[in-house]
Every structure is written in structure tokens, then in C-alpha cells.
Design an enzyme around this catalytic site. Structure first.
Site, PDB file in Angstrom:
ATOM      1  N   ARG A  84      49.291  47.548  43.098  1.00 39.49           N
ATOM      2  CA  ARG A  84      48.217  46.562  43.093  1.00 39.49           C
ATOM      3  C   ARG A  84      48.594  45.412  42.188  1.00 39.49           C
ATOM      4  O   ARG A  84      48.894  45.620  41.002  1.00 39.49           O
ATOM      5  CB  ARG A  84      46.891  47.189  42.635  1.00 39.49           C
ATOM      6  CG  ARG A  84      45.778  46.170  42.533  1.00 39.49           C
ATOM      7  CD  ARG A  84      44.450  46.770  42.067  1.00 39.49           C
ATOM      8  NE  ARG A  84      43.464  45.694  41.920  1.00 39.49           N
ATOM      9  CZ  ARG A  84      42.764  45.471  40.803  1.00 39.49           C
ATOM     10  NH1 ARG A  84      42.904  46.266  39.741  1.00 39.49           N
ATOM     11  NH2 ARG A  84      41.907  44.461  40.727  1.00 39.49           N
ATOM     12  N   HIS A 128      42.122  37.401  40.056  1.00 44.80           N
ATOM     13  CA  HIS A 128      42.069  38.207  38.832  1.00 44.80           C
ATOM     14  C   HIS A 128      42.023  37.249  37.637  1.00 44.80           C
ATOM     15  O   HIS A 128      42.912  37.220  36.789  1.00 44.80           O
ATOM     16  CB  HIS A 128      43.285  39.140  38.750  1.00 44.80           C
ATOM     17  CG  HIS A 128      43.105  40.307  37.813  1.00 44.80           C
ATOM     18  ND1 HIS A 128      43.292  41.628  38.186  1.00 44.80           N
ATOM     19  CD2 HIS A 128      42.758  40.346  36.506  1.00 44.80           C
ATOM     20  CE1 HIS A 128      43.062  42.423  37.139  1.00 44.80           C
ATOM     21  NE2 HIS A 128      42.751  41.680  36.109  1.00 44.80           N
ATOM     22  N   GLU A 173      36.511  42.383  39.301  1.00 45.41           N
ATOM     23  CA  GLU A 173      35.480  42.484  38.257  1.00 45.41           C
ATOM     24  C   GLU A 173      34.607  41.223  38.106  1.00 45.41           C
ATOM     25  O   GLU A 173      34.647  40.529  37.070  1.00 45.41           O
ATOM     26  CB  GLU A 173      36.138  42.841  36.920  1.00 45.41           C
ATOM     27  CG  GLU A 173      36.887  44.138  36.997  1.00 45.41           C
ATOM     28  CD  GLU A 173      37.406  44.614  35.655  1.00 45.41           C
ATOM     29  OE1 GLU A 173      37.530  43.790  34.728  1.00 45.41           O
ATOM     30  OE2 GLU A 173      37.703  45.805  35.535  1.00 45.41           O
ATOM     31  N   ASN A 298      37.257  50.265  38.724  1.00 44.99           N
ATOM     32  CA  ASN A 298      38.020  50.145  37.474  1.00 44.99           C
ATOM     33  C   ASN A 298      37.254  50.927  36.407  1.00 44.99           C
ATOM     34  O   ASN A 298      36.176  50.490  35.985  1.00 44.99           O
ATOM     35  CB  ASN A 298      38.164  48.680  37.058  1.00 44.99           C
ATOM     36  CG  ASN A 298      39.012  47.872  38.027  1.00 44.99           C
ATOM     37  OD1 ASN A 298      39.600  48.417  38.959  1.00 44.99           O
ATOM     38  ND2 ASN A 298      39.085  46.568  37.818  1.00 44.99           N
ATOM     39  N   TYR A 300      37.264  52.987  32.700  1.00 46.53           N
ATOM     40  CA  TYR A 300      37.949  53.195  31.414  1.00 46.53           C
ATOM     41  C   TYR A 300      37.176  54.121  30.501  1.00 46.53           C
ATOM     42  O   TYR A 300      37.757  54.930  29.766  1.00 46.53           O
ATOM     43  CB  TYR A 300      38.201  51.847  30.729  1.00 46.53           C
ATOM     44  CG  TYR A 300      39.258  51.038  31.432  1.00 46.53           C
ATOM     45  CD1 TYR A 300      38.952  50.190  32.504  1.00 46.53           C
ATOM     46  CD2 TYR A 300      40.610  51.158  31.071  1.00 46.53           C
ATOM     47  CE1 TYR A 300      39.931  49.471  33.167  1.00 46.53           C
ATOM     48  CE2 TYR A 300      41.598  50.442  31.734  1.00 46.53           C
ATOM     49  CZ  TYR A 300      41.246  49.604  32.782  1.00 46.53           C
ATOM     50  OH  TYR A 300      42.221  48.909  33.444  1.00 46.53           O
ATOM     51  N   GLU A 358      41.815  50.771  38.822  1.00 44.79           N
ATOM     52  CA  GLU A 358      42.314  50.726  37.435  1.00 44.79           C
ATOM     53  C   GLU A 358      41.796  51.929  36.661  1.00 44.79           C
ATOM     54  O   GLU A 358      40.607  52.227  36.733  1.00 44.79           O
ATOM     55  CB  GLU A 358      41.860  49.456  36.692  1.00 44.79           C
ATOM     56  CG  GLU A 358      42.534  48.185  37.128  1.00 44.79           C
ATOM     57  CD  GLU A 358      42.037  46.977  36.355  1.00 44.79           C
ATOM     58  OE1 GLU A 358      41.642  47.124  35.176  1.00 44.79           O
ATOM     59  OE2 GLU A 358      42.021  45.869  36.930  1.00 44.79           O
TER      60      GLU A 358
END
Ligand SMILES: OC[C@@H]1[C@@H](O)[C@H](O)[C@@H](O)c2[nH]c(CCc3ccccc3)c[n+]21
Length: 453
Positions: A84, A128, A173, A298, A300, A358
Site C-alpha cells: 500500500r 495521504h 483518514e 487503520n 493503533y 495500517e
């Protein structure tokens, strides 16, 4: 130039599940103005004193613009079957609209062809965070014209690479683009405006819908939207904390997914923004309904939330879980949050196809010793989060792939090069690449679990 790894992939894991690594243009490429490229807002922001830690910029970054062939060989050595990456808009359209810079298109076409030669599926992110400076001068994402700019840019890329690239992402995002760039101001273009923020969010949603429609017109079949998702858990069962958690959940997780899937904003948004929240007509809201072919998640960390009227505009704050491990970004390590958020998507939006686009962690890695880098904490993070993804798969989540963030240590936005997320170490002086233990772990996991974690 480092000796490329000799070990080129031999066994290819199942094509069903994608095992990838992720990057973005401004964070790895360097050469921001090479071969006719125009400046982006991140080129300007990073070169503005005081905006980025240690005055770091993406002027060189990982030098991927010149070392891309070596990096494709690295991916083959890691055994990934997908990659990606994002395209720098200003390499393709230096003024943001109008004239196409053929050298920019050629760079990405060569990269894509090299990936395909290695059996690596490209996943292309159209945006991005690196808006052409020329468009920011014309109002940027706050401009009513921005969705049209974006759809035209997307069409140039669909026509140039649509015969080679099968997986597309419109925006990376939208929440971070909006909150980081226009509310909190820690990311480019560095605005701090409660009024501008919902306007920008609305234009990003319009832009996603316009790029999706543009892709459909070009016969592009798999277009996704990548969102940062962070499950929110109340710090206590009190009504205040549960209410604050719902507000933060709407603000971070539902603000963009509800419009594209349900054609409406979360009810909490009007409470959060008050008089700064614009009136939207039913037709304007319905125009936002643009369900992507897949959601890029994504993930985290999570948040434990307490009500706090001093934390505006949401009236909620994250409570640090001191007893639990944290990464170098001070994000709690919480693998169960990945399982929870994947199940949440399944239930709320009708089990759409999902890629984890991600997942990864920054840690203060030890220095390389004798050609090895023992990043034990990152190995543990990947292991526990792959298990968490597996738990969601076993509960019927339509999980199609996993992309580790990131292939390379790279430019971590306002933190510069102080935070390292890579499976591969990049020497800060000569940018030599060295596969870390986490890269070796990931390679072994791919070989062992080819069909999925
Ligand atoms: O911070 C690590 C990565 C960035 O390097 C990627 O470019 C970006 O897509 C990305 N998103 C997130 C989660 C949302 C977030 C972004 C920035 C700051 C805090 C949270 C983490 N990351």
C-alpha cells in the site's frame, strides 16, 4: 547504496488474503520537487520553522523516489504479496489541476510494474495528506471546488494506472486530515478553526463520493476508504462518562463512516460543534452516501474516556492506562481493540469487506548490532495484533488483508524522524536499509499463515 537482499521471494502465500506493508508518499519518497513536481502543503509545512520536531523535513526522507527498486526487492525478501502506497498529487498535477506532469505518472507506473513483476498487489491511496500547495492557495479542502479538483486528479490516475492497479483508496483518514489540519493545527495546513472544520469534513466526504463516481465511470471496481478507528471505552459506568464516550466515538469513529454508509451524520456532531455545525439539506446528506467497496481500517490503539468539560469541543478526554504497556507515541498497546472495532464495523455497516490498511507501533528501537536489529517490542505488538485480527476472522468478519505500518522507518509528520514504525530500519545518515527482527517475524508469519492470520 546497500546491497539488495539476495533472497527474492520463492513461495507465494495464498492470493486470498493480502499480507502487505504500507507507506505514504511524503513520508518516504524525498525529492519533493524532482522532475517537474509541484510543492505540496507538507513541503511548505515541514520547511516552516517550528512545525516539525528537530526541523526535520521530507526533502530526502527514505530517498524512495530514487531507491524504489531496492525497496521492491526488500518487499519481495519480506514475502509480502501486497504493498500500500500513496501518490503525491503534486507530482501528477503540479498546479493541482490542469497540466499533467508525465514524469510523475512515469514514476508510479514503473513502481507498479516492478511490484507486479514480483507478484506484489499494489494498493494505491490517492490522497495521504499532501495537497498541492497551489490548491491550498485557492482555499484547499475548505473550498467548495475541492471535490471537483480531487475527482479530476483521481480520473487522471484511473486512466493511467487502472489497467494495472486493482485496489484503490480515495482518502487516507479524513478525520485526521480534518482534525489535524483544521481543528488542532498540528498537521498541514495547520489551521485552528472550529468553523472551518465541519466544512472541510463535508468537502472531504463530497470528494470521496466524487472520486468513487469517477472511478465507476472508468470501470474501476474496488475502491475503498481508509479510516483511523479507535474504539472508545468509558472510564466508569457513570452517565457522564458513558455520554462522553458516545461523543468521542461519534467524533472519531462515526463522523465519516455514517455518511458514506447511512447517508447521515451522527446526531452527536451538532452537540459537539454547536453553532459551528452547518445546516445540511436532505439532498446534501444523501449525496454523501457513497459506500466504498471496502473499508481500510487503520488501527493503533484504543481510548478509555472520561467526561471533561474543559476538553473542547468534545467534552471528553482520554485517560492514560498507566498499568498497561504503551508505544513511543504514548499509545496504549491494546490488541483486543482491533477485534472489537472489526466486530463493530461488521454489526453497524453490514459486514463490508475490510482490509487492515495500517497497524503497527513506534518503539525506541535498540541500535543495529552485527547486522541485526532486535526490536522485540514491535515483534510482540505484531504477534498480538495478528492474533486479534484472527479472532475477528473467526467471528465472520470479511477481513481480506493486513498491511503493517510501516515498511520503512520514515517521516512521522510533526515528529519528524524521531518516531520509527518500520519493519525495516533506515539509517538516518546514509539511509541504508536493514530488515529488523520484526520484518523477519512478519516474513515467517506470512509463510506460516498464508491464508490469513
Ligand atoms: O502515526 C503512524 C501513522 C502515520 O505515519 C500514517 O501516515 C497515518 O496514516 C497514521 N494514522 C494513524 C492513526 C491516527 C493518527 C494519526 C496521526 C496522529 C495520531 C493518530 C497513525 N498513522
Amino acid at each position: 547504496m546497500s546491497k539488495p537482499p539476495t533472497e527474492i521471494r520463492s513461495d507465494s502465500p495464498s492470493r486470498d488474503f493480502l499480507w502487505g506493508a504500507a507507506t505514504s508518499a511524503y513520508q518516504i519518497e524525498g525529492s519533493p520537487l524532482a522532475d517537474g513536481a509541484g510543492p505540496s502543503i507538507w513541503h511548505r509545512f515541514a520547511n516552516t520553522p517550528g512545525r516539525v520536531l528537530n526541523g526535520d523535513t521530507g526533502d530526502i526522507a527514505c530517498d524512495h523516489y530514487r531507491r524504489w527498486h531496492e525497496d521492491v526487492a526488500l518487499m519481495a525478501a519480506l514475502g509480502v504479496n501486497a504493498y500500500r502506497f500513496s501518490v503525491a498529487w503534486a507530482r501528477i498535477l503540479p498546479e493541482g489541476t490542469g497540466r499533467v506532469n508525465q514524469a510523475g505518472l512515469d514514476f508510479y507506473r514503473c513502481l507498479v510494474d516492478a511490484l507486479l513483476e514480483q507478484g506484489i498487489e499494489p494498493m494505491l491511496t490517492l490522497y495521504h495528506w499532501d495537497l498541492p500547495e497551489a490548491l491550498d492557495t485557492r482555499g484547499g479542502w475548505a473550498s467548495d471546488a475541492s471535490p471537483g479538483w480531487f475527482a479530476d486528479y483521481a480520473q487522471v490516475l484511473y486512466r493511467a494506472l487502472g489497467d494495472r492497479v486493482r485496489l484503490w483508496i480515495t482518502l487516507n483518514e479524513p478525520w485526521v486530515i480534518t482534525a489535524g489540519g483544521y481543528l488542532y493545527g498540528d498537521l498541514a495546513p495547520g489551521h485552528r478553526s472550529l468553523h472551518e472544520t465541519p466544512i472541510v469534513a463535508h468537502n472531504l466526504l463530497r470528494a470521496h463520493a466524487a472520486a468513487l463516481a469517477s472511478g465507476r465511470a472508468e470501470g474501476i471496481e474496488r475502491i475503498g476508504l481508509a479510516v483511523n478507528l479507535e474504539p472508545q471505552y468509558p472510564a466508569s459506568p457513570s452517565a457522564e462518562d458513558i455520554g462522553a464516550t458516545a461523543h468521542r466515538d461519534a467524533f472519531i469513529n462515526r463522523w465519516f463512516l455514517d455518511p458514506v454508509f447511512l447517508g447521515r451524520y451522527p446526531a452527536e456532531m451538532e452537540t459537539i460543534f454547536g453553532s459551528a455545525w452547518p445546516r445540511h439539506s436532505p439532498s446534501e446528506l444523501d449525496a454523501l452516501r457513497a459506500p466504498p467497496d471496502f473499508i481500510g481500517v487503520n488501527y493503533y490503539s484504543r481510548s478509555v474516556v472520561r467526561a471533561d468539560p474543559t476538553e473542547q469541543p468534545v467534552g471528553a478526554r482520554r485517560v492514560r492506562q498507566d498499568a498497561r504497556p504503551h508505544t513511543a507515541m504514548d499509545w496504549e498497546v491494546y490488541p483486543q481493540g482491533l477485534t472489537d472495532i472489526l466486530l463493530w464495523i461488521q454489526g453497524r455497516y453490514g459486514n463490508p469487506p475490510v482490509y487492515i490498511t495500517e497497524n503497527g507501533a513506534a518503539f525506541d528501537d535498540p541500535p543495529p548490532v552485527a547486522g541485526r536489529l532486535h526490536d522485540r517490542q514491535r515483534v510482540a505488538y505484531l504477534r498480538t495484533h495478528l492474533r486479534a485480527a484472527s479472532r475477528a476472522l473467526r467471528r465472520g468478519v470479511d477481513l481480506r488483508g493486513y498491511f503493517a505500518w510501516s515498511l520503512l522507518d520514515n517521516f512521522e509528520w510533526s515528529y519528524g524522524y524521531a518516531k520509527r514504525f518500520g519493519l525495516v530500519h533506515v539509517d538516518p545518515v546514509d539511509r541504508q536499509r536493514l530488515i529488523k527482527d520484526s520484518g523477519r517475524f512478519y516474513r515467517d508469519a506470512i509463510r506460516r499463515y498464508g491464508r490469513g492470520p
